[in-house]
Design an enzyme around this catalytic site. Structure first.
Site, PDB file in Angstrom:
ATOM      1  N   ASN A 392       0.816  -1.197   0.000  1.00 25.26           N
ATOM      2  CA  ASN A 392       0.000   0.000   0.000  1.00 25.26           C
ATOM      3  C   ASN A 392       0.862   1.264   0.000  1.00 25.26           C
ATOM      4  O   ASN A 392       0.986   1.933  -1.022  1.00 25.26           O
ATOM      5  CB  ASN A 392      -0.951  -0.017   1.205  1.00 25.26           C
ATOM      6  CG  ASN A 392      -2.010   1.064   1.124  1.00 25.26           C
ATOM      7  OD1 ASN A 392      -1.893   2.002   0.350  1.00 25.26           O
ATOM      8  ND2 ASN A 392      -3.033   0.942   1.928  1.00 25.26           N
ATOM      9  N   ASP A 393       1.494   1.556   1.124  1.00 26.00           N
ATOM     10  CA  ASP A 393       2.242   2.807   1.215  1.00 26.00           C
ATOM     11  C   ASP A 393       3.379   2.889   0.197  1.00 26.00           C
ATOM     12  O   ASP A 393       3.700   3.971  -0.281  1.00 26.00           O
ATOM     13  CB  ASP A 393       2.798   2.966   2.639  1.00 26.00           C
ATOM     14  CG  ASP A 393       1.671   3.095   3.649  1.00 26.00           C
ATOM     15  OD1 ASP A 393       0.609   3.621   3.272  1.00 26.00           O
ATOM     16  OD2 ASP A 393       1.848   2.660   4.796  1.00 26.00           O
ATOM     17  N   VAL A 394       3.973   1.740  -0.160  1.00 29.39           N
ATOM     18  CA  VAL A 394       5.117   1.768  -1.073  1.00 29.39           C
ATOM     19  C   VAL A 394       4.716   2.061  -2.522  1.00 29.39           C
ATOM     20  O   VAL A 394       5.567   2.233  -3.376  1.00 29.39           O
ATOM     21  CB  VAL A 394       5.941   0.461  -1.024  1.00 29.39           C
ATOM     22  CG1 VAL A 394       6.543   0.259   0.350  1.00 29.39           C
ATOM     23  CG2 VAL A 394       5.111  -0.738  -1.433  1.00 29.39           C
TER      24      VAL A 394
END
Lengths: 468, 105
Positions: A392-394
């Site tokens: 997600n964040d990456v």
């Protein structure tokens, strides 16, 4: 006789120290890593057995050899068993537990030795007290980190936590000074100190976000190294001193490297700014119409089968679902159909740097198919389908576009340059940073909800049986 | 005599400080060029190496009087926990690296 055994032991400690340095050096190159680990282990064996048979103090060799061997044997059996049984996905937890055991060992040594010193032996008292404090904090901190990684503890914050922690640290240091300068102080002081250290370790780790646990474990790892070095001061033991300091400094650097990969500073990780300024980012400003579209299994199967190039982006969701083998199955199935499959690995995907490489290696994925971030980013524009598995964040474009985002500046995988993006997640909830992800609402993105392993198995089935 | 002892202790302290400072630099030097795929095994390997603390535990247990039960029990526990750290640490690291080896075939 006495002198010669002392000299032999010193020589063995020198050999031990050299193997630690050499081992650590070799561990930092892929080709020599495994040999490096073995060399350090052999050196450790030499140091341990040398101590048992050759260590002497005022002409007396060590007693209680039977007890020592029983403890060694028990530790070896249980340690080996635990290390062999553990799932690859639970590696971070395992490292945390072993680290905590080392901390507890340092604390126990301090608790016994504190009764053996006279007042005035200041340097020994400093070494003992420091080992006791650092070891205890490392122990309780590691236990909390372990509990958070496997979901037993949740993140907890309360008002003024940082001030309470700083205050507690001051009290711990003050009591430590009391113990050093009047070692015959009432035993209750020692117990208060111990309990304060345990509590401090808990409060230190508890508010830090679960995604940052690897950084914390690495930091606690270097703490335990320093505690071991305190033991080295205490016994003037060069093997403990070199090993401890080496891990202390290498661990600190490793911690900083991990922070760098996430584009955050250590202070930022420890104080945890995510909770404080995430309010501005709960809804992404770039995407006023927050509509995402779902896609059917069959559509994904068709899309992938007729693609020229598919890029898989693994994340923590893959690790949690133990989906690495299913992932490899998908890769094989697609390659049989003539599709080129590659993996794009973000340096901090998963819960530890290198976590995804270890997992995929376990599933026999060919190393040459794993692309590091920079290589992957040059290839996304020629990729037909990107499959994001629980990351997600990456892959959050806010890291590039949104200056107010807490993850702004973190290098990401630029998947939005590919033709199609399929995101597999369990739900629409935000990632660990607590930030919503604009990627999910882009027109070229489709969502495929469900547990990564189940989804991948169904997908492989679909490709094998229902496409053309 | 007292002066000699003082000088000797002084010499030991200075020597120890030398070792500490050099080791700090060595630790930084050794780690600085690590590819990120090796971070996890490296952390695990370093974790095993600080298990050298078990040497202290062995000394404590080996010096404990046969009647000092507190020292015997704590010492035994310390050796046990330290061994867990050492053996578990090395075996886990080896398991991780074993997989890395397989993939190069």
């Amino acid at each position: 006789m006495n002198i010669s055994s002392f000299e032999i032991l010193s020589l063995l400690y020198l050999i031990g120290s050299v193997t630690f340095i050499l081992g650590l050096k070799m561990l930092s190159h892929p080709d020599s890593a495994r040999r490096g680990n073995t060399i350090a282990a052999v050196g450790m064996g030499i140091v341990i057995f040398g101590t048992i048979f050759l260590y002497s103090e005022n002409g007396n060799f060590l007693n209680n050899k039977t007890l020592i061997f029983v403890a060694l044997l028990l530790g070896t059996i249980i340690g080996t068993r635990a290390a062999k049984v553990v799932q690859m996905t639970q590696m971070p937890e395992m490292v945390s537990i072993f680290n905590g055991m080392g901390g507890a060992c340092a604390a126990l040594i301090g608790m016994i030795e504190i009764h053996h010193v006279q007042s005035g032996e200041t340097s020994r008292l400093v070494a003992i007290t420091a080992g006791l404090i650092i070891g205890t904090i490392s122990f309780s901190g590691s236990m909390v980190a372990w509990g958070k990684l496997n979901g037993r503890f949740k993140d907890k914050t309360f008002p003024f936590q940082q001030y309470i922690n700083i205050g507690m640290m001051l009290v711990i240091l003050a009591l430590g000074a009391v113990i050093i300068f009047s070692p015959n102080v009432h035993p209750s002081v020692l117990y208060i100190e111990l309990n304060l250290c345990i509590l401090y370790g808990v409060l230190f780790v508890l508010p830090i976000g679960g995604a940052d646990m690897p950084v914390v474990i690495s930091l606690l790892n270097s703490f335990t190294g320093v505690a071991a070095a305190c033991g080295g001061f205490l016994y003037d033991n060069k093997a403990m001193l070199t090993g401890g300091i080496l891990v202390g400094s290498a661990g600190t650097i490793l911690t900083i490297l991990m922070c760098k990969a996430m584009n955050r500073s250590l202070t930022n990780v420890l104080i945890g700014s995510f909770s404080s300024n995430s309010s501005a980012n709960t809804s992404s400003p770039d995407n006023p119409d927050e509509h995402y579209k779902e896609v059917s299994m069959n559509d994904v199967a068709v899309m992938m089968t007729y693609a020229k190039k598919v890029m898989i982006v693994p994340g923590y969701g893959l690790a949690v679902a133990q989906a690495q083998h299913s992932c490899h199955d998908l890769e094989k199935t697609l390659e049989e159909k003539g599709v080129e499959v590659r993996y794009a690995i973000h340096p901090v995907a998963g819960r530890m740097p290198g976590h995804m490489n270890v997992l995929l290696a376990e599933a026999d994925v060919d190393y040459s198919k794993l692309l590091e971030m920079d290589d992957a980013n040059t290839q996304f524009s020629t990729t037909d389908v990107v499959m994001i598995l629980g990351a997600n964040d990456v892959v959050n474009p806010a890291a590039k576009n949104d200056k107010s985002s807490p993850i702004y500046g973190m290098p990401i995988l630029e998947v939005e340059t590919a033709k199609n993006v399929i995101v597999n997640k369990r739900s629409m909830s935000a990632g660990y940073a607590g930030v919503s992800n604009g990627l999910f609402y882009q027109p070229k993105t489709s969502m495929l909800f469900g547990d990564a392993k189940t989804v991948l198995q169904e997908l492989v089935n679909e490709i094998k049986h229902n496409v053309n | 005599m007292e002066d000699t002892i003082k000088m000797l202790t002084h010499a030991i302290t200075i020597q120890t400080v030398y070792v500490v400072v050099l080791m700090i630099f060595l630790g930084i030097e050794v780690i600085s060029n690590v590819p990120s795929i090796l971070h996890t095994p490296l952390m695990s390997g370093a974790n095993a190496i600080h298990g050298v603390i078990v040497v202290g535990a062995i000394i404590v247990l080996g010096k404990a009087e046969p009647t000092n039960y507190a020292a015997l029990v704590f010492g035994f526990l310390a050796v046990f926990l330290g061994t867990l750290n050492v053996v578990g640490g090395f075996v886990v690291t080896d398991r991780m690296l074993e997989m890395f080896k397989k993939r190069t075939k």
